[in-house]
Enzyme design. Structure first.
Site, PDB file in Angstrom:
ATOM      1  N   HIS A 105       0.833  -1.205   0.000  1.00  0.00           N
ATOM      2  CA  HIS A 105       0.000   0.000   0.000  1.00  0.00           C
ATOM      3  C   HIS A 105       0.869   1.257   0.000  1.00  0.00           C
ATOM      4  O   HIS A 105       0.702   2.148  -0.847  1.00  0.00           O
ATOM      5  CB  HIS A 105      -0.912  -0.015   1.227  1.00  0.00           C
ATOM      6  N   GLU A 106       1.786   1.346   0.953  1.00  0.00           N
ATOM      7  CA  GLU A 106       2.615   2.549   1.052  1.00  0.00           C
ATOM      8  C   GLU A 106       3.591   2.657  -0.126  1.00  0.00           C
ATOM      9  O   GLU A 106       3.952   3.768  -0.530  1.00  0.00           O
ATOM     10  CB  GLU A 106       3.361   2.573   2.382  1.00  0.00           C
ATOM     11  N   HIS A 131       1.922   4.594  -2.842  1.00  0.00           N
ATOM     12  CA  HIS A 131       2.080   6.035  -2.617  1.00  0.00           C
ATOM     13  C   HIS A 131       3.485   6.495  -3.023  1.00  0.00           C
ATOM     14  O   HIS A 131       3.659   7.524  -3.685  1.00  0.00           O
ATOM     15  CB  HIS A 131       1.877   6.360  -1.134  1.00  0.00           C
ATOM     16  N   GLU A 145      -4.396   8.053  -3.220  1.00  0.00           N
ATOM     17  CA  GLU A 145      -4.890   6.809  -2.633  1.00  0.00           C
ATOM     18  C   GLU A 145      -5.164   5.764  -3.705  1.00  0.00           C
ATOM     19  O   GLU A 145      -5.010   4.564  -3.475  1.00  0.00           O
ATOM     20  CB  GLU A 145      -6.148   7.079  -1.805  1.00  0.00           C
TER      21      GLU A 145
END
Length: 496
Positions: A263-264, A267, A293
């Site tokens: 997830h990160e 980003h 996001e």
């Protein structure tokens, strides 16, 4: 182009100050000793105050006006000027003393939140959170007057330029109407299939970290311009060309950290892929938090929980942790990674129930900003909403209204971007798969290049030269639609 060039120099200095604040903020959440919190709050407040002074200097307004009439400004520079004006309008609306007061209040509240969450004691956080809310109301009113918006829309605009409550409401209404039936059907279907065996731990933290680093490398994370660390709440931060991401580890469940890393990393890839020539200018920034996001969820949810990627991941984690038996087979891991089960914690929620967490938080923060609810009513309202939307009885504040750092961290108007990002992720991934035939087969080999290359060209490299909807429409051929997201959920949970 003298006025424009002077503005570029000013915004490059502002970017440097923001980068310094970003590294100090990262340190505060990862390595800083608790006793340094007050001093760190002052340091960050001073840096933000200096950036605010540069941006709101009377000469900035004069140069913005003069640059509009200068010859030789190309399309990217025109877009940069538009972003400069937007930044100036937001900043000039808020007095410097309010900027610094908010920064100090947020620093205090974040540190108090850590202890309040650990002890599940909302009363401990209440005074500091009330002060943050008071200041956020002031900021919302000030920006709203300058922009001709309601206070909440003005706060939304700070995180996602052009985003309005009127655009969110119909999209969220579709989700609220469709998701309960979809969740019930998915859970019934999974119950009929029986539970999948679950790998048994413990799973050593260092091994989890090494697997996470391997996934980051596979996704294309540039370790010469970033790093992985640990924090209480996973995040992506740092500075231009120094992107810091964090995760948190649970020795009983390696999937939580690995999916957090993916997830990160999504980003981080956005940050590392921004147009290099404009990296210290507003036009080179990421477009907004909904699109940001979407990048994390494209990597974690769309790609990272696909059957193709899990087929690659299964032997990797089996070897790393020395696993044996059916629990380590790709089908078992896939069934566990796509299990639908209402839970208390937003960041651990599956993608079917996750929007309910956001619907609740969006309603609550709107009411709090509007003065329709006081901060002392938050725990009860939060618990009631969790029961109504997910049928859960919240046992304590740590698993209720204290679980997120966003409100004590001053991020009001941020929560809607999570579910908007999920919808965008489904739409972007669908378009990328249609454009890149090797994308899904590549994921089965641990090769993210077709996906990341498409995102670089269609999202990352655009910076803020276009609006969110313009970027999304150009990339996918249509504006944001809740139906594409719902179609993805039906295929994954009801048909696969």
């Amino acid at each position: 182009m003298q006025a424009y060039r002077t503005l570029e120099a000013t915004f490059a200095r502002i970017s440097a100050l923001e980068d310094a604040s970003g590294i100090l903020g990262w340190d505060a959440q990862t390595l800083m000793p608790d006793g340094a919190a007050e001093g760190r709050g002052d340091q960050i407040a001073v840096l933000r105050g200096l950036a605010h002074d540069l941006l709101t200097d009377p000469g900035t307004a004069d140069r913005l006006a003069a640059a509009a009439d200068e010859d030789g400004v190309d399309d990217w520079q025109q877009a940069n000027l538009a972003e400069m004006r937007r930044a100036y309008t937001h900043a000039a609306a808020v007095p410097r003393d309010l900027v610094e007061a908010n920064s100090r209040a947020v620093s205090r509240a974040e540190m108090t939140w850590r202890e309040a969450r650990r002890t599940s004691d909302f009363a401990l956080l209440r005074p500091d959170l009330a002060e943050v809310l008071r200041l956020q109301r002031e900021i919302g009113r000030a920006k709203g007057e300058a922009l001709g918006l309601s206070p909440y829309d003005a706060l939304l605009d700070s995180y996602d330029p052009g985003l309005r409550q009127a655009a969110i409401d119909p999209l969220f209404a579709v989700l609220e109407a469709e998701l309960p039936g979809l969740i019930a059907e998915a859970r019934a279907r999974q119950a009929a299939g029986g539970p999948a065996p679950v790998p048994e731990g413990p799973f050593p933290v260092e091994t989890q970290r090494q697997v996470g680093l391997a996934l980051m490398r596979a996704a294309g994370f540039d370790f010469t311009r970033g790093r992985l660390d640990v924090s209480l709440h996973p995040f992506c931060g740092g500075a231009t060309d120094d992107v810091r991401i964090t995760t948190r580890y649970d020795e009983a469940d390696f999937a939580r950290a690995l999916m957090g890393v993916l997830h990160e990393t999504g980003h981080a890839l956005y940050e590392q892929g921004r147009p290099a020539a404009w990296r210290r200018q507003p036009v080179g920034a990421a477009r907004g938090m909904s699109l940001h996001e979407s990048q994390s969820l494209t990597l974690e949810m769309q790609a990272g929980r696909s059957r193709e990627f899990v087929a690659y991941l299964a032997p990797l984690v089996r070897e790393a942790f020395g696993g044996t038996g059916p629990a380590w087979e790709a089908d078992s891991l896939y069934r566990n990674y796509t299990r639908v089960a209402p839970g208390f914690i937003r960041v651990d929620a599956d993608e079917c129930t996750y929007p309910a967490h956001i619907l609740l938080r969006t309603r609550l923060e709107r009411a709090l900003i509007a003065g329709e609810m006081e901060i002392g009513d938050l725990p009860g309202a939060f618990n009631e909403g969790m029961h109504r939307l997910l049928g859960l009885t919240v046992p304590d504040d740590a698993q209720g209204c204290l679980q997120d750092i966003h409100w004590p961290g001053g991020a009001w108007g941020y929560f809607p971007t999570y579910t908007l990002g999920a919808m965008m992720a489904a739409q972007l991934f669908d378009a990328a798969c249609r454009a890149e035939p090797d994308l899904r087969p590549g994921l089965a080999r641990g090769d993210f290049a077709p996906l990341v290359g498409w995102l670089r060209a269609n999202v990352h490299g655009k910076g803020s030269a276009l609006g969110t909807q313009e970027i999304l429409t150009a990339a996918t051929g249509r504006p944001l639609s809740a139906e594409i997201f719902l179609g993805h959920l039906r295929r994954r949970y009801l048909e696969a």
